[in-house]
Scaffold this motif. Structure first.
Motif, PDB file in Angstrom:
ATOM      1  N   TYR D  67       0.834  -1.191   0.000  1.00 18.93           N
ATOM      2  CA  TYR D  67       0.000   0.000   0.000  1.00 18.93           C
ATOM      3  C   TYR D  67       0.866   1.237   0.000  1.00 18.93           C
ATOM      4  O   TYR D  67       1.915   1.268   0.650  1.00 18.93           O
ATOM      5  N   PRO D  68       0.446   2.291  -0.691  1.00 25.66           N
ATOM      6  CA  PRO D  68       1.218   3.541  -0.629  1.00 25.66           C
ATOM      7  C   PRO D  68       1.269   4.003   0.816  1.00 25.66           C
ATOM      8  O   PRO D  68       0.206   4.114   1.459  1.00 25.66           O
ATOM      9  N   ASP D  73      -1.560   9.667  -0.963  1.00 23.93           N
ATOM     10  CA  ASP D  73      -1.463   8.689  -2.049  1.00 23.93           C
ATOM     11  C   ASP D  73      -2.431   7.539  -1.813  1.00 23.93           C
ATOM     12  O   ASP D  73      -3.114   7.076  -2.714  1.00 23.93           O
ATOM     13  N   ARG D  74      -2.439   7.106  -0.569  1.00 22.09           N
ATOM     14  CA  ARG D  74      -3.310   5.963  -0.267  1.00 22.09           C
ATOM     15  C   ARG D  74      -4.782   6.324  -0.438  1.00 22.09           C
ATOM     16  O   ARG D  74      -5.572   5.565  -0.983  1.00 22.09           O
ATOM     17  N   VAL D  75      -5.138   7.496   0.032  1.00 27.24           N
ATOM     18  CA  VAL D  75      -6.537   7.925  -0.116  1.00 27.24           C
ATOM     19  C   VAL D  75      -6.918   7.978  -1.596  1.00 27.24           C
ATOM     20  O   VAL D  75      -7.982   7.526  -2.000  1.00 27.24           O
ATOM     21  N   ILE D  76      -5.999   8.528  -2.380  1.00 23.96           N
ATOM     22  CA  ILE D  76      -6.290   8.626  -3.809  1.00 23.96           C
ATOM     23  C   ILE D  76      -6.476   7.235  -4.410  1.00 23.96           C
ATOM     24  O   ILE D  76      -7.478   6.949  -5.076  1.00 23.96           O
ATOM     25  N   GLU D  77      -5.546   6.378  -4.155  1.00 24.35           N
ATOM     26  CA  GLU D  77      -5.589   5.066  -4.795  1.00 24.35           C
ATOM     27  C   GLU D  77      -6.786   4.257  -4.334  1.00 24.35           C
ATOM     28  O   GLU D  77      -7.510   3.676  -5.141  1.00 24.35           O
ATOM     29  N   TRP D  78      -6.976   4.224  -3.039  1.00 23.19           N
ATOM     30  CA  TRP D  78      -8.098   3.448  -2.530  1.00 23.19           C
ATOM     31  C   TRP D  78      -9.434   4.061  -2.932  1.00 23.19           C
ATOM     32  O   TRP D  78     -10.397   3.371  -3.219  1.00 23.19           O
ATOM     33  N   GLY D  79      -9.472   5.358  -2.927  1.00 25.26           N
ATOM     34  CA  GLY D  79     -10.701   6.028  -3.352  1.00 25.26           C
ATOM     35  C   GLY D  79     -11.057   5.682  -4.787  1.00 25.26           C
ATOM     36  O   GLY D  79     -12.223   5.389  -5.107  1.00 25.26           O
ATOM     37  N   VAL D 181      -9.680  13.711  -9.586  1.00 20.92           N
ATOM     38  CA  VAL D 181      -9.614  13.345  -8.176  1.00 20.92           C
ATOM     39  C   VAL D 181      -8.231  13.668  -7.623  1.00 20.92           C
ATOM     40  O   VAL D 181      -8.078  14.224  -6.529  1.00 20.92           O
ATOM     41  N   LYS D 182      -7.228  13.332  -8.410  1.00 19.49           N
ATOM     42  CA  LYS D 182      -5.861  13.631  -7.969  1.00 19.49           C
ATOM     43  C   LYS D 182      -5.662  15.129  -7.769  1.00 19.49           C
ATOM     44  O   LYS D 182      -5.045  15.572  -6.801  1.00 19.49           O
ATOM     45  N   GLU D 183      -6.232  15.885  -8.698  1.00 18.54           N
ATOM     46  CA  GLU D 183      -6.111  17.337  -8.595  1.00 18.54           C
ATOM     47  C   GLU D 183      -6.710  17.833  -7.269  1.00 18.54           C
ATOM     48  O   GLU D 183      -6.093  18.616  -6.544  1.00 18.54           O
ATOM     49  N   TYR D 184      -7.914  17.352  -6.982  1.00 17.88           N
ATOM     50  CA  TYR D 184      -8.531  17.747  -5.722  1.00 17.88           C
ATOM     51  C   TYR D 184      -7.609  17.396  -4.555  1.00 17.88           C
ATOM     52  O   TYR D 184      -7.395  18.189  -3.637  1.00 17.88           O
ATOM     53  N   MET D 185      -7.083  16.220  -4.636  1.00 18.38           N
ATOM     54  CA  MET D 185      -6.281  15.764  -3.500  1.00 18.38           C
ATOM     55  C   MET D 185      -4.958  16.526  -3.406  1.00 18.38           C
ATOM     56  O   MET D 185      -4.437  16.739  -2.316  1.00 18.38           O
ATOM     57  N   MET D 199       6.696  16.499  -3.117  1.00 19.05           N
ATOM     58  CA  MET D 199       5.266  16.243  -3.225  1.00 19.05           C
ATOM     59  C   MET D 199       4.966  14.873  -3.831  1.00 19.05           C
ATOM     60  O   MET D 199       3.923  14.284  -3.573  1.00 19.05           O
ATOM     61  N   ALA D 200       5.863  14.421  -4.663  1.00 20.01           N
ATOM     62  CA  ALA D 200       5.587  13.143  -5.323  1.00 20.01           C
ATOM     63  C   ALA D 200       5.657  12.023  -4.302  1.00 20.01           C
ATOM     64  O   ALA D 200       6.386  12.091  -3.313  1.00 20.01           O
TER      65      ALA D 200
END
Lengths: 207, 207, 207, 207
Positions: D67-68, D73-79, D181-185, D199-200
């Motif tokens: 998992y990230p 990152d994790r929120v993005i991916e899991w979301g 979604v990534k942009e929002y995050m 940031m990456a």
DNA sequence: TATGAATGAGTTTTCATTCAT
DNA sequence: TATGAATGAAAACTCATTCAT
């Protein structure tokens, strides 16, 4: 079960009939009725089918064979048999009548299809091997046949009407009624047939 | 208001008719309907009375006078008029038919009384000043008349049936139908009347 | 009467609700309910309309005017008010939720139309005279607003969930919850706004 | 068989669902259903269990491992994965939603127990080995995490809503949605993280 | 395992009729 | 005359559940 439905529909008509009354009479549960028939409409059509089928069966089993070839003999015999059927299956008869004229629009087309099928079949049966040779030559034979049938149906209706409230008496008077019907038809025969030919059906049948 | 009731009863029969539908159609209130007629039963009887009355009125206003004395002429003329009435008042016709055969027991007696009155009156009218003299002597005149009436009623039924779904066409074909009816009746006349007498009704009337 | 309907629909959903239960609860007759509303579907839509209307009314009467121009202030204030409404009209809230997701196909379109209308109106209201000037320049303002709204809705949901079984406690904890919500939103503000500008809404409102 | 049940419960809710419809759809007999599941309630719980299990399975099989560690990152991916699941199992998703809010009292406790178990498990999984170190020091980390999760859930809901009537389009637009979604995050990240840090997520993971 | 006929209380809805206004 | 809200019984139909086979 169908029997109860037939009674109810015959007595109250489609709209007035109650499925409640039917299940009560048939001694079954509400659910079962709809399990089998799905809807009041389908129940009615099933009842109608049964009536048509029973009537046709009874007719075919009880009509004398071979059919009288002479058209008037045949009209007399079949007319008498049909009149008898009205009294043997009074409820079915009422159901059939009521189906013809007070079916709500949703059921109408299916009812008509069924009647059309039966009517067509009956008419074909009636014409099967019939002898129209003795009509006078100056008469339109098709019209003459129709006149005979129409008159016979009218006579049936007359007797049905007359004995409506005391159907038992019709059975008692059966012979007299039959004789009367024959008399009417002999009047018709006198007018429609050529002179000098044998009037009785016996010899004709052998011819 | 009665009009709406007549339509509803004609289309659904007594049992199937809904006073709700009637008031909706008539655009009046529930209360008013019952204020006027008291109950569904009374409303139905009122509708029935209106039908009988309208039919009788129309008949009396439109029947040619003096009535043709010759029985067959009269049967033809009156039959044609009655067939016309079926198409002029189709709903009323349906109501009358349905009243005859699917009235629930509570309404039945009153319905029958009304029909009996009208039937009796019609029959008396029909026989008024009628000329039965040209029937063949070997024929039971009462039976002959009945045969004529019964045949005419049957013919009416036949045409009603044939034009059931396209009443407009009946109007278009009116003359042809009338001619056909006459043809049928001439066949009857040929059988029932004495030979060598004038067949046309014109001279006979003067005779 | 609508009240009883709202309670039943909220508790059981559209499909599970029983009009019987509604009339029992409302103390009225079966007939009256259908006299007014015609069908279960229409009753449901009427209940839904009432909910939407009551909610909107309450919101309009209780929202502080003039609206806070600063977007985050507005989100906080309106979010708090909406959370309050969930607890002031718990049944209506449940009905609205259930209407959104378990409406049968026959009702679905009409439900969606109503929600669309209200959503559009709410959104226009929310944007009316709003001040987005303090967002950082490198931020997509539309996205930022959406993020705020979405986060606030999520927080509402979180509290609703947390206090689901003891709504009374939410009232007791109201101030603390409000403070918490503010805290969350201040975190957002910190990230979305330019540095060095006044954070408090007071002066901004006057600007 | 469970499939048919899931569809029915999802579309009509618990109360509105009909076991009749389920057996019809599944092509099995009434008896068999009750032989297996005993009651509507147990059938519903079985369907619910299946949904939870399938969802969890799918998640575990499709989530990228390891998992990230970075929380965003994790929120993005899991979301994104969860959003995908809504469209991969739309009926199950609806069933789960409806189970949450319109379950009748008799089923409620068992439903809640199941949801509690899954929620607890999901949350533990989410926090497993997560890296919260880059949050700004002046931020409540727990609140920050919640804000992230809540915002992500809100975004999911937004997209679900937007694509409700044309789920196919969501698949077509998948990449764009993911980018959005990534942009929002990233906006969130900007506000929640310390400045001057990478940031990456790549390097961060190694850190 | 599997069926499907059977149940009866339940559903939504319509009925004829009343009554205060 | 006229309304239409109100009623409650009865309508058509569906429900979850059982059970003999």
């Amino acid at each position: 079960m169908l029997e109860a439905a037939i009674r109810e529909f015959a007595e109250k008509g489609y709209g007035g009939a109650s499925t409640n009354a039917i299940v009560r009479e048939a001694g079954i549960s509400k659910g079962l009725l709809f399990h089998y028939f799905g809807s009041k409409k389908d129940l009615f059509l099933a009842a109608l089918d049964r009536c048509l089928e029973v009537q046709m069966d009874y007719f075919l089993r009880n009509v004398k064979t071979p059919y009288p070839p002479d058209v008037i003999d045949r009209v007399i015999e079949w007319g008498a048999l049909k009149l008898e059927m009205v009294y043997r299956f009074p409820l079915m008869h009422r159901l059939l009548l009521s189906a013809l004229l007070e079916t709500p629009p949703e059921v109408r087309p299916e009812v008509e299809r069924r009647f059309a099928v039966v009517a067509e079949r009956s008419w074909r049966l009636f014409l099967e091997g019939i002898d129209l040779s003795r009509f006078r030559d100056d008469i339109d034979k098709a019209k003459a046949v129709e006149l005979l049938v129409v008159a016979m149906e009218g006579l049936q209706r007359k007797y049905v009407e007359r004995y409506r409230d005391r159907p038992a008496d019709l059975i008692r008077d059966a012979e007299r009624v039959f004789a009367e019907v024959k008399e009417y038809m002999e009047i018709m025969r006198h007018g429609l047939y050529r002179r000098g030919e044998p009037m009785a059906s016996g010899p004709a049948r052998l011819a």
